[in-house]
Motif scaffolding. Structure first.
Motif, PDB file in Angstrom:
ATOM      1  N   PHE A 182       0.848  -1.215   0.040  1.00  0.00           N
ATOM      2  CA  PHE A 182       0.031   0.046   0.058  1.00  0.00           C
ATOM      3  C   PHE A 182       0.855   1.072   0.031  1.00  0.00           C
ATOM      4  CE2 PHE A 182      -2.984  -3.214   1.709  1.00  0.00           C
ATOM      5  CZ  PHE A 182      -3.969  -2.918   0.814  1.00  0.00           C
ATOM      6  N   ILE A 183       2.010   1.171   0.489  1.00  0.00           N
ATOM      7  CA  ILE A 183       3.011   2.115   0.440  1.00  0.00           C
ATOM      8  C   ILE A 183       4.230   1.318   0.231  1.00  0.00           C
ATOM      9  CG2 ILE A 183       4.500   3.804   1.454  1.00  0.00           C
ATOM     10  CD1 ILE A 183       2.224   4.826   3.080  1.00  0.00           C
ATOM     11  N   ARG A 184       4.857   1.229  -1.019  1.00  0.00           N
ATOM     12  CA  ARG A 184       6.023   0.506  -1.377  1.00  0.00           C
ATOM     13  C   ARG A 184       7.164   0.540  -0.306  1.00  0.00           C
ATOM     14  NH1 ARG A 184       3.911   1.180  -7.351  1.00  0.00           N
ATOM     15  NH2 ARG A 184       2.744   2.986  -6.149  1.00  0.00           N
ATOM     16  N   GLY A 185       7.582  -0.742   0.179  1.00  0.00           N
ATOM     17  CA  GLY A 185       8.756  -0.603   1.190  1.00  0.00           C
ATOM     18  C   GLY A 185       8.402  -0.297   2.398  1.00  0.00           C
ATOM     19  N   PHE A 186       7.098   0.079   2.781  1.00  0.00           N
ATOM     20  CA  PHE A 186       7.053   0.507   4.042  1.00  0.00           C
ATOM     21  C   PHE A 186       6.724  -0.664   4.944  1.00  0.00           C
ATOM     22  CE2 PHE A 186       4.320   2.384   7.277  1.00  0.00           C
ATOM     23  CZ  PHE A 186       4.748   3.940   7.427  1.00  0.00           C
ATOM     24  N   ASN A 187       7.390  -0.584   5.896  1.00  0.00           N
ATOM     25  CA  ASN A 187       7.472  -1.855   6.985  1.00  0.00           C
ATOM     26  C   ASN A 187       7.623  -1.472   8.469  1.00  0.00           C
ATOM     27  OD1 ASN A 187       7.725  -4.494   7.967  1.00  0.00           O
ATOM     28  ND2 ASN A 187       9.923  -4.600   7.319  1.00  0.00           N
ATOM     29  N   SER A 188       6.505  -1.367   8.985  1.00  0.00           N
ATOM     30  CA  SER A 188       6.430  -0.721  10.413  1.00  0.00           C
ATOM     31  C   SER A 188       5.484  -1.609  11.240  1.00  0.00           C
ATOM     32  CB  SER A 188       5.784   0.656  10.330  1.00  0.00           C
ATOM     33  OG  SER A 188       5.871   1.326  11.582  1.00  0.00           O
ATOM     34  N   ASP A 230       3.075   7.197  -3.038  1.00  0.00           N
ATOM     35  CA  ASP A 230       2.275   6.488  -2.311  1.00  0.00           C
ATOM     36  C   ASP A 230       1.865   7.392  -1.082  1.00  0.00           C
ATOM     37  OD1 ASP A 230       2.412   4.417  -4.344  1.00  0.00           O
ATOM     38  OD2 ASP A 230       3.617   3.360  -2.706  1.00  0.00           O
ATOM     39  N   LEU A 231       0.453   7.458  -0.860  1.00  0.00           N
ATOM     40  CA  LEU A 231       0.054   7.857   0.263  1.00  0.00           C
ATOM     41  C   LEU A 231      -0.890   6.990   1.206  1.00  0.00           C
ATOM     42  CD1 LEU A 231      -0.516  10.673   2.160  1.00  0.00           C
ATOM     43  CD2 LEU A 231      -2.407  11.110   0.692  1.00  0.00           C
ATOM     44  N   GLY A 232      -0.672   6.900   2.374  1.00  0.00           N
ATOM     45  CA  GLY A 232      -1.599   6.073   3.419  1.00  0.00           C
ATOM     46  C   GLY A 232      -1.900   6.646   4.567  1.00  0.00           C
ATOM     47  N   VAL A 233      -3.078   6.523   4.931  1.00  0.00           N
ATOM     48  CA  VAL A 233      -3.791   6.928   6.098  1.00  0.00           C
ATOM     49  C   VAL A 233      -4.181   5.843   7.090  1.00  0.00           C
ATOM     50  CG1 VAL A 233      -5.233   8.623   7.150  1.00  0.00           C
ATOM     51  CG2 VAL A 233      -4.602   8.835   4.904  1.00  0.00           C
ATOM     52  N   ILE A 234      -3.908   5.763   8.176  1.00  0.00           N
ATOM     53  CA  ILE A 234      -4.062   4.526   8.976  1.00  0.00           C
ATOM     54  C   ILE A 234      -4.355   4.915  10.530  1.00  0.00           C
ATOM     55  CG2 ILE A 234      -1.921   3.912   9.701  1.00  0.00           C
ATOM     56  CD1 ILE A 234      -2.889   0.875   8.859  1.00  0.00           C
ATOM     57  N   GLY A 235      -5.389   4.009  11.046  1.00  0.00           N
ATOM     58  CA  GLY A 235      -5.733   4.357  12.633  1.00  0.00           C
ATOM     59  C   GLY A 235      -6.728   3.484  12.847  1.00  0.00           C
ATOM     60  N   SER A 236      -7.487   4.355  14.099  1.00  0.00           N
ATOM     61  CA  SER A 236      -8.756   3.583  14.584  1.00  0.00           C
ATOM     62  C   SER A 236      -9.802   3.520  13.633  1.00  0.00           C
ATOM     63  CB  SER A 236      -8.962   4.494  15.887  1.00  0.00           C
ATOM     64  OG  SER A 236     -10.043   4.032  16.660  1.00  0.00           O
ATOM     65  N   ASN A 237     -10.845   2.726  14.106  1.00  0.00           N
ATOM     66  CA  ASN A 237     -12.147   2.922  13.382  1.00  0.00           C
ATOM     67  C   ASN A 237     -13.103   3.637  14.036  1.00  0.00           C
ATOM     68  OD1 ASN A 237     -12.547   1.173  15.411  1.00  0.00           O
ATOM     69  ND2 ASN A 237     -12.881  -0.756  14.307  1.00  0.00           N
ATOM     70  N   ASN A 238     -13.030   4.188  14.974  1.00  0.00           N
ATOM     71  CA  ASN A 238     -13.691   5.103  16.000  1.00  0.00           C
ATOM     72  C   ASN A 238     -13.705   6.519  15.393  1.00  0.00           C
ATOM     73  OD1 ASN A 238     -14.235   2.901  17.749  1.00  0.00           O
ATOM     74  ND2 ASN A 238     -12.455   3.278  18.808  1.00  0.00           N
ATOM     75  N   GLU A 239     -12.944   6.853  14.554  1.00  0.00           N
ATOM     76  CA  GLU A 239     -13.094   8.182  14.145  1.00  0.00           C
ATOM     77  C   GLU A 239     -12.845   8.166  12.388  1.00  0.00           C
ATOM     78  OE1 GLU A 239     -11.283  11.568  16.547  1.00  0.00           O
ATOM     79  OE2 GLU A 239      -9.750   9.938  16.335  1.00  0.00           O
ATOM     80  N   LEU A 240     -13.241   9.229  12.012  1.00  0.00           N
ATOM     81  CA  LEU A 240     -13.046   9.502  10.290  1.00  0.00           C
ATOM     82  C   LEU A 240     -11.639   9.154  10.116  1.00  0.00           C
ATOM     83  CD1 LEU A 240     -15.215  12.616   9.646  1.00  0.00           C
ATOM     84  CD2 LEU A 240     -16.039   9.997   8.998  1.00  0.00           C
ATOM     85  N   ILE A 241     -11.495   8.562   8.977  1.00  0.00           N
ATOM     86  CA  ILE A 241     -10.345   8.239   8.249  1.00  0.00           C
ATOM     87  C   ILE A 241      -9.338   9.331   8.169  1.00  0.00           C
ATOM     88  CG2 ILE A 241     -10.961   8.459   6.064  1.00  0.00           C
ATOM     89  CD1 ILE A 241      -8.326   5.918   7.676  1.00  0.00           C
ATOM     90  N   PHE A 242      -9.885  10.479   7.967  1.00  0.00           N
ATOM     91  CA  PHE A 242      -8.958  11.778   7.489  1.00  0.00           C
ATOM     92  C   PHE A 242      -8.337  12.266   8.781  1.00  0.00           C
ATOM     93  CE2 PHE A 242     -12.090  11.404   4.153  1.00  0.00           C
ATOM     94  CZ  PHE A 242     -11.155  11.238   2.888  1.00  0.00           C
ATOM     95  N   ARG A 243      -8.885  11.663   9.915  1.00  0.00           N
ATOM     96  CA  ARG A 243      -8.347  12.379  11.308  1.00  0.00           C
ATOM     97  C   ARG A 243      -7.173  11.276  11.762  1.00  0.00           C
ATOM     98  NH1 ARG A 243     -13.981  14.141  14.395  1.00  0.00           N
ATOM     99  NH2 ARG A 243     -14.638  15.723  12.950  1.00  0.00           N
ATOM    100  N   GLN A 244      -7.014  10.365  11.001  1.00  0.00           N
ATOM    101  CA  GLN A 244      -5.914   9.335  11.518  1.00  0.00           C
ATOM    102  C   GLN A 244      -4.457   9.792  10.994  1.00  0.00           C
ATOM    103  OE1 GLN A 244      -7.073   7.121  13.263  1.00  0.00           O
ATOM    104  NE2 GLN A 244      -9.192   7.613  13.040  1.00  0.00           N
ATOM    105  N   ASP A 245      -3.617   8.933  11.210  1.00  0.00           N
ATOM    106  CA  ASP A 245      -2.134   9.218  10.923  1.00  0.00           C
ATOM    107  C   ASP A 245      -1.947   9.135   9.291  1.00  0.00           C
ATOM    108  OD1 ASP A 245      -1.705   9.652  13.616  1.00  0.00           O
ATOM    109  OD2 ASP A 245      -1.376   7.411  14.169  1.00  0.00           O
TER     110      ASP A 245
END
Length: 609
Positions: A489-495, A530-545
């Motif tokens: 989803f982000i190439r080479g991103f491993n965290s 590439d751009l990725g947004v990820i986080g909790s499912n309790n808030e809108l995705i645009f408020r995540q990391d």
């Protein structure tokens, strides 16, 4: 300056029109085509007045090119022989290096290519014969010939195939068929290292003895974990008895896994297949995950078995239509059994329950294939699926922690854009379990893939790839998390820190296929953002990391070999998490990406990954 901005804006506007052309009606009349060409001629003339705008034009703008319907050309080729009786079938397997379909007498040059032809065992003619959908005495059908070429091309050890016909010299109503095949060199090696503690080396043959069987042996080592040197070996038998039935056997004993796998499968690989079925059995005495491709990994090993069986019947509900729609009724079951309780926190124990999931599926599928080149391969014919797929699944989960029901719906659609500007694939799905009147272990997902048409920059050919994806988990277990590294989803991103129950990603890649070769390897330069947004499912995705990655690299591949693609990539990750570096460098192998398919499959719960 104003003139420069005007030209630059004009170029960018044309790119926007290019990328949104699927909503436009194709311009087919001569007057509109002339206007279309005049537009690009005028744009090119203005762009070339300044060096920077000329470079921008050359890099981003592709003048319109005529669309070539290769299927129509193939059917036109067979049209003169339609309805005639097949009197003879001959199969000719060409050497890996040297001859081509247009010049079968051509010989390999250089000692390496000649030695490879000697070492390589050509595909056994009976093996190819079992792949044919026609026999002597049948009436020649152009559609069937076109489909049969696709079926043979899907074999990993076949580079390409051509089915030709010749009028019989005695009887006007007879034709003779010649099937030309060109193998890939079937031996391959692979390997890599993971830090300074572990590594692996694999040797394989995709067409052992020329009979289409596959064998692989991977040696896996670790400096401090036993066994210090282990082995993974697989043997696959394809198309048993000409019934397109495959059998796969595997044994593993490494520091990661110890156990065996067994699989029997007959998929709905063509719309003409009426019955599909399969069986899978895995017994792992020691493993870090439930199944081979499960996204959840554990530190402490599992002692588990997983068994699956399914069957389905395909019914053509529109037999008189060229693009037939098939209804597939299927049923299956998956069973998980843990011989020792996994060492996990209490909130995750239900995830590792002993349970059996019984499923029934209803699938509407329509598919056809077009041909193109330079998408995921390098100059060979690629069969691109078009069509749709709507799938409904109902399941009953007999679970040691309480029985529950499963429901899911998945839909997908992919077609060439109306104005032949590229290919777009859209899918969406929702699924989960019902337990005590509430929805759990559920998810909602959507995906959009866009592949532009093949353009040109001088002698170079280019494509643009765009991907957007969204996944939302609903009442998932704590141990289940999405990340940005799986499926690149982000190439080479491993965290291990950038995880969550909700994810949104956007990917852009520009690929330039180079006309020159590097020691017989085709080359392609690529750049990506590439751009990725990820986080909790309790808030809108645009408020995540938010995280991102961008970079460039080069791929090398020889289509005459079964080797994977070699890849050299340099990437940068602004605002990266603490367990990653700003710069990432990769030198290794890359598996060839597959097209999204509309093939009916066994009923399965949606994967949260």
């Amino acid at each position: 300056m104003l003139r420069f901005l005007t030209i630059s804006g004009f170029i960018l506007l044309s790119i926007f029109q290019y990328s949104t052309a699927f909503s436009q009606v194709p311009l087919q009349d001569t007057f509109n085509l002339q206007k279309h060409e005049q537009f690009y001629d005028s744009l090119a003339s203005h762009a070339k007045e300044r060096t920077l705008t000329r470079l921008l034009y050359d890099a981003l703008i592709t003048p319109p090119r005529p669309y070539v319907d290769k299927k129509a050309l193939a059917l036109d080729y067979y049209s003169a022989a339609e309805g005639k009786v097949i009197a003879k079938i001959e199969i000719k397997a060409l050497d890996v290096f040297g001859p081509t379909f247009t010049d079968t007498s051509k010989v390999a040059k250089g000692w390496a290519a000649q030695a490879a032809n000697i070492i390589h065992t050509k595909s056994n003619l009976k093996t190819i014969e079992k792949q044919l959908l026609f026999k002597v005495g049948d009436i020649l059908d152009g559609e069937l010939m076109y489909e049969n070429e696709r079926i043979i091309r899907r074999l990993s050890y076949i580079r390409d195939v051509k089915i030709a016909y010749e009028q019989d010299s005695v009887y006007a109503g007879f034709v003779n068929i010649t099937v030309f095949t060109k193998d890939r060199f079937s031996f391959g090696v692979s390997g890599g290292v993971s830090g300074t503690s572990s590594g692996d080396f694999e040797v394989y043959n995709r067409n052992i003895f020329g009979v289409g069987h596959e064998i692989s042996m991977k040696f896996v080592g670790h400096v401090s974990r036993q066994p210090y040197l282990g082995i993974e070996t697989y043997y696959k038998i394809k198309n048993i008895g000409g019934r397109f039935l495959d059998v796969n056997l595997g044994y593993l004993n490494t520091f990661r896994n110890e156990g065996y796998v067994f699989q029997v499968e007959k998929p709905f690989f063509t719309p003409n297949v009426k019955w599909g079925y399969g069986l899978f059995s895995s017994r792992m005495f020691r493993t870090d995950r439930i199944s081979n491709n499960d996204p959840v990994r554990l530190q402490d090993p599992l002692n588990v078995s997983f068994n699956s069986a399914w069957g389905g019947r395909s019914i053509n509900v529109t037999p008189r239509h060229q693009n037939a729609t098939h209804l597939v009724l299927s049923a299956g079951m998956n069973t998980w059994k843990y011989f020792e309780d996994p060492v996990v926190p209490e909130e995750n124990q239900h995830f590792f329950a002993n349970h059996t999931l019984y499923m029934v599926g209803l699938t509407f599928s329509q598919r056809r294939y077009i041909q193109d080149q330079l998408i995921y391969s390098y100059g060979i014919t690629e069969d691109i699926p078009e069509g749709l797929k709507n799938e409904f699944i109902y399941g009953y989960d007999a679970n040691e922690y309480g029985d529950r029901q499963y429901l899911s719906f998945f839909t997908s659609n992919g077609n060439l854009l109306l104005s032949r500007k590229g290919y777009i694939y859209i899918s969406a799905g929702i699924g989960g379990y019902l337990h005590n009147k509430r929805f759990e272990e559920g998810q909602i997902q959507g995906n959009l893939d866009f592949i532009s048409k093949l353009g040109t920059i001088g002698r170079k050919q280019v494509r643009t790839f765009i991907d957007a994806s969204y996944t939302l988990g609903i009442r998932r277990y704590e141990i289940e998390n999405l990340n940005l590294g799986s499926r690149d989803f982000i190439r080479g991103f491993n965290s291990y820190l950038a995880v969550g129950k909700q994810r949104l990603s956007f990917k852009l890649e520009q690929v330039i296929f180079l006309p020159h070769q590097f020691y017989k390897f085709n080359m392609a330069i690529f750049g990506f953002a590439d751009l990725g947004v990820i986080g909790s499912n309790n808030e809108l995705i645009f408020r995540q990391d938010y995280y991102s990655g961008f970079g460039a690299g080069i791929r090398l591949h020889n289509e005459n070999l079964v080797f994977q693609t070699l890849r050299l990539r340099l990437a940068f990750y602004p605002f990266h998490p603490a367990d990653m570096q700003f710069v990432g460098f990769v030198l290794g192998e890359q598996s060839k990406q597959d097209f999204n398919s509309f093939e009916p499959t066994q009923p399965q719960p949606m994967r949260f990954e």
